[in-house]
Write a protein that holds these residues in place. Structure first.
Motif, short mmCIF file in Angstrom:
data_model
loop_
_atom_site.label_atom_id
_atom_site.label_comp_id
_atom_site.label_asym_id
_atom_site.label_seq_id
_atom_site.Cartn_x
_atom_site.Cartn_y
_atom_site.Cartn_z
N LEU A 1 10.65 -9.39 -34.32
CA LEU A 1 11.41 -8.20 -33.98
C LEU A 1 12.55 -7.98 -34.96
N MET A 2 12.85 -6.70 -35.22
CA MET A 2 13.99 -6.26 -36.02
C MET A 2 14.70 -5.18 -35.21
N LEU A 3 15.98 -5.37 -34.96
CA LEU A 3 16.76 -4.46 -34.13
C LEU A 3 18.02 -4.10 -34.91
N ASN A 4 18.21 -2.80 -35.24
CA ASN A 4 19.32 -2.53 -36.16
C ASN A 4 19.84 -1.10 -36.14
N ILE A 5 21.04 -0.99 -36.72
CA ILE A 5 21.66 0.28 -37.06
C ILE A 5 21.96 0.28 -38.55
N TYR A 6 21.65 1.42 -39.20
CA TYR A 6 21.90 1.60 -40.63
C TYR A 6 22.90 2.74 -40.82
N GLU A 7 23.71 2.61 -41.86
CA GLU A 7 24.48 3.74 -42.38
C GLU A 7 24.12 3.89 -43.85
N PHE A 8 23.73 5.11 -44.24
CA PHE A 8 23.18 5.32 -45.58
C PHE A 8 24.24 5.59 -46.64
N GLU A 9 25.34 6.14 -46.24
CA GLU A 9 26.48 6.32 -47.15
C GLU A 9 27.75 6.34 -46.31
N PRO A 10 28.86 5.85 -46.87
CA PRO A 10 30.08 5.77 -46.08
C PRO A 10 30.56 7.15 -45.64
N HIS A 11 30.76 7.30 -44.35
CA HIS A 11 31.24 8.58 -43.83
C HIS A 11 31.68 8.36 -42.38
N GLY A 12 32.99 8.51 -42.12
CA GLY A 12 33.52 8.30 -40.78
C GLY A 12 33.03 9.34 -39.79
N PRO A 13 33.44 9.22 -38.53
CA PRO A 13 34.36 8.21 -38.01
C PRO A 13 33.67 6.88 -37.74
N TYR A 14 34.50 5.84 -37.58
CA TYR A 14 34.03 4.49 -37.29
C TYR A 14 34.67 4.01 -36.00
N PRO A 15 34.05 3.00 -35.35
CA PRO A 15 32.75 2.41 -35.68
C PRO A 15 31.60 3.31 -35.22
N LYS A 16 30.44 3.07 -35.83
CA LYS A 16 29.19 3.69 -35.37
C LYS A 16 28.45 2.63 -34.56
N GLU A 17 27.86 3.03 -33.44
CA GLU A 17 27.31 2.03 -32.53
C GLU A 17 25.89 2.37 -32.07
N PHE A 18 25.10 1.33 -31.95
CA PHE A 18 23.77 1.35 -31.33
C PHE A 18 23.88 0.45 -30.11
N THR A 19 23.74 1.03 -28.93
CA THR A 19 23.98 0.30 -27.69
C THR A 19 22.65 -0.05 -27.03
N VAL A 20 22.45 -1.36 -26.79
CA VAL A 20 21.19 -1.86 -26.27
C VAL A 20 21.43 -2.56 -24.95
N ASP A 21 20.68 -2.16 -23.93
CA ASP A 21 20.79 -2.77 -22.61
C ASP A 21 19.93 -4.02 -22.51
N TYR A 22 18.69 -3.95 -22.97
CA TYR A 22 17.83 -5.13 -22.97
C TYR A 22 16.71 -4.97 -23.98
N VAL A 23 16.13 -6.10 -24.35
CA VAL A 23 14.90 -6.17 -25.12
C VAL A 23 14.00 -7.17 -24.41
N ARG A 24 12.73 -6.80 -24.21
CA ARG A 24 11.78 -7.66 -23.50
C ARG A 24 10.45 -7.71 -24.23
N GLY A 25 9.79 -8.84 -24.12
CA GLY A 25 8.45 -9.01 -24.65
C GLY A 25 7.55 -9.63 -23.62
N TYR A 26 6.36 -9.06 -23.44
CA TYR A 26 5.40 -9.53 -22.45
C TYR A 26 4.11 -9.96 -23.14
N ARG A 27 3.51 -10.99 -22.58
CA ARG A 27 2.22 -11.45 -23.07
C ARG A 27 1.13 -10.97 -22.10
#
Length: 247
Positions: A221-247
């Motif tokens: 798994l890869m879980l992320n936030i990217y910013e491509f060029e500096p530009h406010g306002p800051y902070p920038k946020e990606f809010t995650v409640d949960y991540v689950r994996g089932y077999r």
């Protein structure tokens, strides 16, 4: 179909669970400081952040790109080699040695995330999977959800989903951006059901599309936030409640 929950993080603690996540983004191609995730935990939520004083991830490869990311595995060759996950072309070489880790690298299953995106037009958030790449051809990507802030509106959002081959000759690029009637700034559940012959993509339990091909090797798994060029306002946020994996 009965499914077994084999991976879950509800982010209830006060720090990243290092038995589940590596809090760096593709660290082999850059330095530990530049690859380190900026984040906060509280109230049972993970907030991956881009902060004003955060350094670019790898300036000579990706310019001003800044990333805060968690991943569930890492694999790379010796320093100076070009062996490593999700390479960045012939100019990318391993800069710091990595201890191989496979914290969660499933082969098939249902992966889901409950999260809210940002509408910052200079940012993108994503949950995706990449091959562990201990063999170079095991390099495809399953993108569960990719959301650019410029594509987020109060009544709709464009959500990217599908597969990319990279160095896997058996996978054909099949990636689309679907417009859905949701406000992605609110919490929604994004999921992919990965089987031996197809991958189906869901939002809030509703089937959006199916890709009729499938990587057949362990992926992380890869879980992320990217910013491509500096530009406010800051902070920038990606809010995650949960991540689950089932077999």
């Amino acid at each position: 179909m009965t499914r077994e929950l084999v991976f879950e993080d509800t982010f209830d603690g006060d720090r990243i669970d290092e038995s589940k996540w590596i809090a760096r983004y593709l660290p082999q191609w850059t330095t530990r400081d530049r690859s380190a995730a900026r984040h906060r935990l509280g109230d049972g939520l993970l907030r991956l952040r881009i902060e004003e004083n955060q350094p670019p991830w790898c300036p000579d490869l990706e310019g001003e790109l800044r990333v805060s990311s968690l991943q569930t595995g890492v694999y790379a060759g010796p320093v100076g080699s070009r062996v490593g996950q999700h390479g960045r072309g012939p100019d990318a070489v391993v800069r710091e040695a990595q201890t191989p880790a496979r914290l969660y690298t499933p082969r098939y299953g249902l992966i889901e995330m409950r999260a809210r995106a940002t509408d910052d037009p200079h940012s993108m958030v994503a949950l995706w999977m990449i091959g562990y790449e201990d063999v170079p051809e095991r390099s495809a990507e399953i993108c569960i959800a990719e959301i650019f802030g410029r594509d987020v509106r109060p009544g709709s959002a464009r959500i990217g989903m599908g597969v990319h081959p990279f160095a896997d000759p058996r996978i054909t690029d099949d990636f689309t951006v679907e417009t859905l009637p949701i406000d992605a700034r609110e919490f929604h559940v994004y999921a992919a059901d990965w089987t031996p012959d197809h991958v189906s993509f869901f939002v809030d339990g509703d089937l959006v599309r199916t890709v009729h091909q499938s990587p057949d090797y362990p992926m992380q798994l890869m879980l992320n936030i990217y910013e491509f060029e500096p530009h406010g306002p800051y902070p920038k946020e990606f809010t995650v409640d949960y991540v689950r994996g089932y077999r």
